[in-house]
Scaffold this active site. Structure first.
Site, PDB file in Angstrom:
ATOM      1  NE  ARG A 289     -85.283 -22.899 -21.755  1.00 23.42           N
ATOM      2  CZ  ARG A 289     -86.339 -21.861 -22.047  1.00 23.42           C
ATOM      3  NH1 ARG A 289     -87.128 -21.481 -21.171  1.00 23.42           N
ATOM      4  NH2 ARG A 289     -86.561 -21.685 -23.387  1.00 23.42           N
ATOM      5  CD  GLU A 312     -83.725 -23.848 -24.764  1.00 25.46           C
ATOM      6  OE1 GLU A 312     -84.687 -24.366 -24.005  1.00 25.46           O
ATOM      7  OE2 GLU A 312     -84.169 -22.730 -24.926  1.00 25.46           O
ATOM      8  CG  ASP A 362     -96.986 -18.359 -24.861  1.00 22.42           C
ATOM      9  OD1 ASP A 362     -96.008 -18.892 -25.095  1.00 22.42           O
ATOM     10  OD2 ASP A 362     -97.188 -17.484 -23.979  1.00 22.42           O
TER      11      ASP A 362
HETATM   12  P1  FAD Z   1     -95.955 -24.165 -35.886  1.00 20.49           P
HETATM   13  O1  FAD Z   1     -96.330 -24.992 -34.670  1.00 20.49           O
HETATM   14  O2  FAD Z   1     -94.129 -23.675 -35.895  1.00 20.49           O
HETATM   15  O3  FAD Z   1     -96.347 -24.732 -37.187  1.00 20.49           O
HETATM   16  C1  FAD Z   1     -95.974 -24.257 -38.449  1.00 20.49           C
HETATM   17  C2  FAD Z   1     -96.034 -25.417 -39.239  1.00 20.49           C
HETATM   18  O4  FAD Z   1     -95.953 -25.144 -40.669  1.00 20.49           O
HETATM   19  C3  FAD Z   1     -94.797 -26.468 -38.895  1.00 20.49           C
HETATM   20  O5  FAD Z   1     -95.169 -27.710 -38.945  1.00 20.49           O
HETATM   21  C4  FAD Z   1     -94.002 -26.295 -40.299  1.00 20.49           C
HETATM   22  O6  FAD Z   1     -93.255 -27.555 -40.787  1.00 20.49           O
HETATM   23  C5  FAD Z   1     -95.189 -26.182 -41.288  1.00 20.49           C
HETATM   24  N1  FAD Z   1     -94.559 -25.276 -42.597  1.00 20.49           N
HETATM   25  C6  FAD Z   1     -93.729 -24.114 -42.560  1.00 20.49           C
HETATM   26  N2  FAD Z   1     -93.365 -24.114 -43.859  1.00 20.49           N
HETATM   27  C7  FAD Z   1     -94.107 -24.982 -44.786  1.00 20.49           C
HETATM   28  C8  FAD Z   1     -94.137 -25.001 -46.211  1.00 20.49           C
HETATM   29  N3  FAD Z   1     -93.390 -24.521 -46.959  1.00 20.49           N
HETATM   30  N4  FAD Z   1     -94.707 -26.300 -46.675  1.00 20.49           N
HETATM   31  C9  FAD Z   1     -95.482 -26.965 -45.524  1.00 20.49           C
HETATM   32  N5  FAD Z   1     -95.490 -26.807 -44.450  1.00 20.49           N
HETATM   33  C10 FAD Z   1     -94.705 -25.631 -43.960  1.00 20.49           C
HETATM   34  N6  FAD Z   1     -96.002 -21.978 -26.309  1.00 20.49           N
HETATM   35  C11 FAD Z   1     -96.344 -22.423 -25.197  1.00 20.49           C
HETATM   36  O7  FAD Z   1     -97.638 -21.962 -25.113  1.00 20.49           O
HETATM   37  N7  FAD Z   1     -95.790 -22.859 -24.138  1.00 20.49           N
HETATM   38  C12 FAD Z   1     -94.690 -23.117 -24.252  1.00 20.49           C
HETATM   39  O8  FAD Z   1     -94.084 -23.600 -23.081  1.00 20.49           O
HETATM   40  C13 FAD Z   1     -94.020 -22.874 -25.458  1.00 20.49           C
HETATM   41  N8  FAD Z   1     -92.656 -23.457 -25.416  1.00 20.49           N
HETATM   42  C14 FAD Z   1     -92.148 -23.240 -26.785  1.00 20.49           C
HETATM   43  C15 FAD Z   1     -90.694 -23.495 -26.949  1.00 20.49           C
HETATM   44  C16 FAD Z   1     -90.165 -23.343 -28.060  1.00 20.49           C
HETATM   45  C17 FAD Z   1     -88.436 -23.774 -28.177  1.00 20.49           C
HETATM   46  C18 FAD Z   1     -90.823 -22.797 -29.153  1.00 20.49           C
HETATM   47  C19 FAD Z   1     -90.237 -22.743 -30.737  1.00 20.49           C
HETATM   48  C20 FAD Z   1     -92.178 -22.362 -29.100  1.00 20.49           C
HETATM   49  C21 FAD Z   1     -92.559 -22.554 -27.817  1.00 20.49           C
HETATM   50  N9  FAD Z   1     -94.052 -22.227 -27.779  1.00 20.49           N
HETATM   51  C22 FAD Z   1     -94.766 -22.463 -26.386  1.00 20.49           C
HETATM   52  C23 FAD Z   1     -94.696 -21.654 -28.848  1.00 20.49           C
HETATM   53  C24 FAD Z   1     -95.681 -22.698 -29.704  1.00 20.49           C
HETATM   54  O9  FAD Z   1     -94.819 -23.716 -30.369  1.00 20.49           O
HETATM   55  C25 FAD Z   1     -96.410 -21.949 -30.857  1.00 20.49           C
HETATM   56  O10 FAD Z   1     -97.192 -21.286 -30.267  1.00 20.49           O
HETATM   57  C26 FAD Z   1     -97.203 -22.783 -31.780  1.00 20.49           C
HETATM   58  O11 FAD Z   1     -96.358 -23.836 -32.154  1.00 20.49           O
HETATM   59  C27 FAD Z   1     -97.787 -22.038 -32.766  1.00 20.49           C
HETATM   60  O12 FAD Z   1     -98.056 -22.736 -33.707  1.00 20.49           O
HETATM   61  P2  FAD Z   1     -98.182 -22.195 -35.310  1.00 20.49           P
HETATM   62  O13 FAD Z   1     -99.105 -23.402 -35.973  1.00 20.49           O
HETATM   63  O14 FAD Z   1     -98.121 -20.977 -35.631  1.00 20.49           O
HETATM   64  O15 FAD Z   1     -96.788 -22.807 -35.744  1.00 20.49           O
HETATM   65  N1  UDP Z   2     -84.895 -14.333 -18.545  1.00 21.96           N
HETATM   66  C1  UDP Z   2     -83.868 -14.357 -18.061  1.00 21.96           C
HETATM   67  N2  UDP Z   2     -83.374 -15.166 -16.990  1.00 21.96           N
HETATM   68  C2  UDP Z   2     -84.176 -16.274 -16.920  1.00 21.96           C
HETATM   69  C3  UDP Z   2     -85.521 -16.585 -17.423  1.00 21.96           C
HETATM   70  C4  UDP Z   2     -85.884 -15.657 -18.330  1.00 21.96           C
HETATM   71  O1  UDP Z   2     -83.003 -13.351 -18.210  1.00 21.96           O
HETATM   72  O2  UDP Z   2     -83.761 -16.952 -15.980  1.00 21.96           O
HETATM   73  C5  UDP Z   2     -85.510 -13.454 -19.558  1.00 21.96           C
HETATM   74  C6  UDP Z   2     -84.882 -13.930 -20.998  1.00 21.96           C
HETATM   75  O3  UDP Z   2     -84.446 -12.417 -21.599  1.00 21.96           O
HETATM   76  C7  UDP Z   2     -85.907 -14.497 -21.632  1.00 21.96           C
HETATM   77  C8  UDP Z   2     -87.254 -13.864 -21.034  1.00 21.96           C
HETATM   78  O4  UDP Z   2     -86.921 -13.434 -19.884  1.00 21.96           O
HETATM   79  O5  UDP Z   2     -85.689 -14.191 -23.112  1.00 21.96           O
HETATM   80  C9  UDP Z   2     -88.500 -14.516 -21.364  1.00 21.96           C
HETATM   81  O6  UDP Z   2     -88.269 -15.855 -20.499  1.00 21.96           O
HETATM   82  P1  UDP Z   2     -89.083 -17.040 -20.747  1.00 21.96           P
HETATM   83  O7  UDP Z   2     -88.858 -18.157 -20.096  1.00 21.96           O
HETATM   84  O8  UDP Z   2     -90.671 -16.758 -21.357  1.00 21.96           O
HETATM   85  O9  UDP Z   2     -88.727 -17.441 -22.360  1.00 21.96           O
HETATM   86  P2  UDP Z   2     -88.979 -18.800 -23.355  1.00 21.96           P
HETATM   87  O10 UDP Z   2     -89.315 -19.803 -22.515  1.00 21.96           O
HETATM   88  O11 UDP Z   2     -90.017 -18.252 -24.108  1.00 21.96           O
HETATM   89  O12 UDP Z   2     -87.504 -18.992 -23.974  1.00 21.96           O
END
Ligand code: FAD
Ligand code: UDP
Length: 395
Positions: A289, A312, A362
């Site tokens: 995407r 991505e 999330d």
């Molecule tokens: P994290 O945010 O991963 O924090 C963990 C922290 O621990 C990090 O800062 C790391 O550096 C630290 N750490 C790890 N190991 C060590 C160590 N040994 N020593 C010191 N520090 C350490 N959620 C949504 O609600 N909406 C979204 O659209 C969404 N999009 C996302 C897209 C992506 C690509 C990803 C990866 C996640 C997405 N999320 C989304 C999920 C969201 O990022 C998580 O819910 C949230 O970050 C969880 O927080 P956390 O504290 O569990 O982990």
């Molecule tokens: N997915 C798909 N086509 C799309 C969007 C999503 O097949 O256009 C599927 C895919 O398997 C993905 C899952 O739906 O892993 C969940 O989508 P979401 O957008 O929630 O994924 P994220 O944003 O967490 O990567």
């Protein structure tokens, strides 16, 4: 060290625990993070060339139906009225995603009403013959029939997970709604929006408390510094939000993760794609995407002659990569059970968050889970002087 609690990781899980213990129980909390900034994966910063807010670790959209979480997060930030909508490109044509009546009618060149569309999809899902779907492939066909599944889900999922959809759990696409109306909102939740002043301002307000000290660039496994596993565990209670397998030095094997590579570009045009997220459903496009960050904040006065995009790409994580999405194969689930036993035996360490529990959470789920850990484990300890019950990988 005069801290009452050490929190490893300054993501939403760690910061919620720290803020609650500092504010509600008046205790001193030391938060460490190995990165150079707080906020974990939700961290964002202004692109230096354009001033456009870029989500450094991938686009983050806040949404929840949990009133307690919504009330809590609103203490630190107001939210815009942004509603997430996603489009997908398939064979040179753009469709609405998630699949809704608009997608179905465009795909079949038809003008079906809701009941006719339901009947068609039912017929196209008939090959499952009433069998309960056991994997993502079967679940996809069951939800939307084979033609739509093959167009919009199969290749996208294969690109994203690099795993045969027959080996992936059905639950992955249960996150994605299918609607027999023209509603094309991505999320079903009651509350949705983006932080008005950005994620980093929100996160900084959570950490801004006289009882919270933050130390950045500190790795818990670096035994040459004082706030390490060897120096802290057993002396001060710890909430650990890093990877659970790493905590135990991979004793039960590596848990598998998916990571993403984001290729950033600043383009000399005002608008690249007309929406915040465009998915690419076909196998011949290598990325999954494109995110265009200006569209997350239409209310802001951004420059109109430049825009910032992220392409991505998805792949398996190796040691040293950022672990983003738990893959959760059957072998992973077995290893996780073994890690849960180890975690339960680890005195005065609680495991939480996405990495610490090996769960896709999330933001609202991470915050909600942190509040539950405070209620169920830390409040009895700090509030009543009860013993601390360790573990928490299944929290
Ligand atoms: P994290 O945010 O991963 O924090 C963990 C922290 O621990 C990090 O800062 C790391 O550096 C630290 N750490 C790890 N190991 C060590 C160590 N040994 N020593 C010191 N520090 C350490 N959620 C949504 O609600 N909406 C979204 O659209 C969404 N999009 C996302 C897209 C992506 C690509 C990803 C990866 C996640 C997405 N999320 C989304 C999920 C969201 O990022 C998580 O819910 C949230 O970050 C969880 O927080 P956390 O504290 O569990 O982990
Ligand atoms: N997915 C798909 N086509 C799309 C969007 C999503 O097949 O256009 C599927 C895919 O398997 C993905 C899952 O739906 O892993 C969940 O989508 P979401 O957008 O929630 O994924 P994220 O944003 O967490 O990567």
């Amino acid at each position: 060290m005069d801290a009452d609690l050490v929190v490893v990781g300054s993501g939403f899980f760690g910061l919620t625990v720290a803020e609650r213990i500092a504010e509600q129980y008046g205790r001193k909390v030391l938060v460490i993070d190995r990165r150079s900034h707080i906020g974990g994966n939700a961290y964002s910063e202004a692109n230096p060339e354009t001033g456009i807010e870029v989500h450094k670790y991938g686009a983050h959209l806040f949404h929840t139906s949990n009133e307690r979480v919504w009330e809590y997060v609103n203490r630190f930030t107001a939210f815009t009225s942004y509603q997430h909508r996603v489009y997908t490109t398939h064979k040179g044509e753009v469709f609405q995603m998630p699949i809704n009546l608009g997608t179905i009618n465009q795909f079949f060149r038809s003008a079906y009403g809701p009941d006719e569309a339901r009947a068609l999809i039912k017929e196209q899902a008939a090959e499952l013959d009433g069998k309960t779907p056991e994997n993502l492939d079967e679940q996809g066909v069951n939800l939307i029939g084979r033609p739509l599944y093959e167009a919009f889900i199969r290749n996208y999922t294969a690109k994203q997970w690099q795993t045969d959809p027959r080996d992936l759990p059905a639950s992955i696409i249960s996150r994605l709604p299918v609607r027999y109306t023209y509603d094309n909102r991505y999320f079903n939740d009651r509350f949705e929006g983006l932080p008005v002043d950005g994620y980093t301002a929100w996160i900084e307000r959570m950490a801004d408390h006289k009882n919270i000290e933050v130390k950045l660039g500190v790795d818990f496994f670096d035994e040459s510094q004082p706030i390490s596993k060897g120096n802290v565990v057993g002396n001060v209670p710890v909430v650990y939000t890093g990877p659970v397998d790493k905590y135990f030095d991979y004793a039960e094997g590596d848990l598998s993760w998916r990571t993403i590579d984001l290729k950033e570009e600043v383009l000399d045009i005002g608008d690249f794609q007309g929406c915040s997220v465009m998915n690419y459903a076909d196998a011949d496009v290598p990325f999954t995407r494109i995110h265009e960050f200006r569209h997350f904040h239409p209310e802001r006065d951004y420059t109109t002659d430049k825009t910032v995009i992220h392409r991505e790409y998805s792949r398996f994580a190796e040691h040293g990569d950022e672990p983003y999405y738990p893959i959760n194969t059957a072998a992973d689930r077995e290893k996780l059970l073994a890690y849960r036993d180890l975690a339960a035996a680890e005195k005065s360490v609680l495991f939480g968050g996405r990495l610490g529990t090996y769960k896709y959470l999330d933001m609202h789920m991470a915050i909600g889970a942190a509040m539950s850990m405070v209620d169920n484990k830390l409040a009895p300890y700090f509030g009543k002087g009860d013993a601390l019950v360790s573990g928490g990988v299944d929290a």
